[in-house]
Write a protein that holds these residues in place. Structure first.
Motif, PDB file in Angstrom:
ATOM      1  N   ARG A  58      63.501 -14.379-138.015  1.00  0.00           N
ATOM      2  CA  ARG A  58      62.145 -14.119-137.546  1.00  0.00           C
ATOM      3  C   ARG A  58      61.396 -13.187-138.502  1.00  0.00           C
ATOM      4  O   ARG A  58      60.222 -13.384-138.787  1.00  0.00           O
ATOM      5  N   LYS A  59      62.082 -12.161-139.025  1.00  0.00           N
ATOM      6  CA  LYS A  59      61.438 -11.236-139.962  1.00  0.00           C
ATOM      7  C   LYS A  59      61.027 -11.950-141.245  1.00  0.00           C
ATOM      8  O   LYS A  59      59.946 -11.703-141.780  1.00  0.00           O
ATOM      9  N   VAL A  60      61.885 -12.832-141.747  1.00  0.00           N
ATOM     10  CA  VAL A  60      61.548 -13.581-142.958  1.00  0.00           C
ATOM     11  C   VAL A  60      60.369 -14.503-142.676  1.00  0.00           C
ATOM     12  O   VAL A  60      59.493 -14.681-143.527  1.00  0.00           O
ATOM     13  N   ALA A  61      60.319 -15.071-141.474  1.00  0.00           N
ATOM     14  CA  ALA A  61      59.213 -15.966-141.130  1.00  0.00           C
ATOM     15  C   ALA A  61      57.897 -15.212-141.004  1.00  0.00           C
ATOM     16  O   ALA A  61      56.849 -15.705-141.429  1.00  0.00           O
ATOM     17  N   GLY A  64      57.693 -12.843-144.765  1.00  0.00           N
ATOM     18  CA  GLY A  64      58.158 -13.379-146.023  1.00  0.00           C
ATOM     19  C   GLY A  64      57.072 -13.693-147.021  1.00  0.00           C
ATOM     20  O   GLY A  64      55.906 -13.815-146.663  1.00  0.00           O
ATOM     21  N   PRO A  65      57.388 -13.816-148.291  1.00  0.00           N
ATOM     22  CA  PRO A  65      58.720 -13.604-148.856  1.00  0.00           C
ATOM     23  C   PRO A  65      59.092 -12.124-148.859  1.00  0.00           C
ATOM     24  O   PRO A  65      58.264 -11.266-149.125  1.00  0.00           O
ATOM     25  N   VAL A  66      60.358 -11.868-148.518  1.00  0.00           N
ATOM     26  CA  VAL A  66      60.840 -10.507-148.373  1.00  0.00           C
ATOM     27  C   VAL A  66      62.237 -10.420-148.964  1.00  0.00           C
ATOM     28  O   VAL A  66      63.000 -11.382-148.914  1.00  0.00           O
ATOM     29  N   GLY A  67      62.550  -9.254-149.548  1.00  0.00           N
ATOM     30  CA  GLY A  67      63.843  -9.064-150.189  1.00  0.00           C
ATOM     31  C   GLY A  67      64.798  -8.247-149.337  1.00  0.00           C
ATOM     32  O   GLY A  67      64.438  -7.691-148.299  1.00  0.00           O
ATOM     33  N   THR A 124      61.895 -21.828-144.668  1.00  0.00           N
ATOM     34  CA  THR A 124      61.663 -23.229-145.011  1.00  0.00           C
ATOM     35  C   THR A 124      60.990 -23.919-143.827  1.00  0.00           C
ATOM     36  O   THR A 124      60.838 -23.346-142.752  1.00  0.00           O
ATOM     37  N   ALA A 125      60.604 -25.162-144.034  1.00  0.00           N
ATOM     38  CA  ALA A 125      59.988 -25.931-142.956  1.00  0.00           C
ATOM     39  C   ALA A 125      60.979 -26.129-141.811  1.00  0.00           C
ATOM     40  O   ALA A 125      60.607 -26.088-140.632  1.00  0.00           O
ATOM     41  N   GLU A 126      62.247 -26.340-142.145  1.00  0.00           N
ATOM     42  CA  GLU A 126      63.270 -26.513-141.106  1.00  0.00           C
ATOM     43  C   GLU A 126      63.466 -25.230-140.306  1.00  0.00           C
ATOM     44  O   GLU A 126      63.623 -25.268-139.086  1.00  0.00           O
ATOM     45  N   GLY A 127      63.437 -24.082-140.987  1.00  0.00           N
ATOM     46  CA  GLY A 127      63.564 -22.807-140.300  1.00  0.00           C
ATOM     47  C   GLY A 127      62.386 -22.532-139.388  1.00  0.00           C
ATOM     48  O   GLY A 127      62.546 -22.058-138.256  1.00  0.00           O
ATOM     49  N   LEU A 131      62.455 -22.142-135.218  1.00  0.00           N
ATOM     50  CA  LEU A 131      61.870 -21.020-134.483  1.00  0.00           C
ATOM     51  C   LEU A 131      60.803 -21.487-133.500  1.00  0.00           C
ATOM     52  O   LEU A 131      60.753 -21.008-132.359  1.00  0.00           O
ATOM     53  N   ASP A 132      59.965 -22.436-133.899  1.00  0.00           N
ATOM     54  CA  ASP A 132      58.909 -22.910-133.012  1.00  0.00           C
ATOM     55  C   ASP A 132      59.468 -23.722-131.845  1.00  0.00           C
ATOM     56  O   ASP A 132      58.982 -23.614-130.715  1.00  0.00           O
ATOM     57  N   ASP A 133      60.497 -24.537-132.102  1.00  0.00           N
ATOM     58  CA  ASP A 133      61.117 -25.310-131.020  1.00  0.00           C
ATOM     59  C   ASP A 133      61.777 -24.392-130.001  1.00  0.00           C
ATOM     60  O   ASP A 133      61.640 -24.589-128.786  1.00  0.00           O
ATOM     61  N   VAL A 134      62.499 -23.396-130.483  1.00  0.00           N
ATOM     62  CA  VAL A 134      63.158 -22.454-129.578  1.00  0.00           C
ATOM     63  C   VAL A 134      62.107 -21.630-128.831  1.00  0.00           C
ATOM     64  O   VAL A 134      62.272 -21.330-127.647  1.00  0.00           O
TER      65      VAL A 134
END
Length: 151
Positions: A58-61, A64-67, A124-127, A131-134
């Motif tokens: 969730r934080k990366v989403a 992001g972009p985050v290191g 990514t799009a899959e990620g 998150l959106d589905d959940v």
């Protein structure tokens, strides 16, 4: 359509963690590792690894972009002074970079996160879809009274 911004973060973490239990594997040493220099003991939660992975996703989403460095700063805390006398004031301490790095590598192997050269990791799009589905499932399960403050 419900997105990850429309539901409470805690409810999203639990639901995504349940989904990630089938996709990533907790290392054997994880039950003995502290979550950072500021912690005295390892986490007591049995599903700590998966909840932290959901939180990182969730934080990366959202950020992001985050290191790894910036993420370890966000997962850090206050490190107390000496245990015996507490004479030193508390200081800021970072979270465990190894835990964060390994979880990000596992999420990258699953195709949920990708490395942006020189910038860090991004979703990514899959990620984003996961998150959106959940988040949609969480929205259906929550009472509407709980969601009034998010409207």
């Amino acid at each position: 359509m419900t997105t990850l911004y429309d539901v409470p973060a805690e409810a999203l973490y639990e639901a995504v963690a349940a989904d990630l239990e089938d996709r990533i594997e907790e290392p054997a040493w994880a039950s003995f590792a502290k979550s950072g220099d500021h912690a005295e003991l390892p986490p007591e939660n049995d599903d700590f690894w998966y909840v932290r992975a959901a939180s990182l996703l969730r934080k990366v989403a959202t950020d992001g972009p985050v290191g790894v460095e910036r993420l370890s700063t966000e997962y850090g805390g206050a490190k107390q002074g000496s245990n015996r006398y507490r004479v030193a004031p508390p200081r800021r301490s970072d979270g465990s970079k190894k835990i964060i790095r390994l979880i990000l590598q596992q999420l990258e192997e699953e195709g949920l996160v990708e490395t942006a050269e020189g910038e860090g990791r991004r979703i990514t799009a899959e990620g984003r879809s996961l998150l959106d589905d959940v988040a949609g499932q969480v929205m259906e399960d929550l009472d509407r009274a709980d969601l009034e403050r998010y409207a």
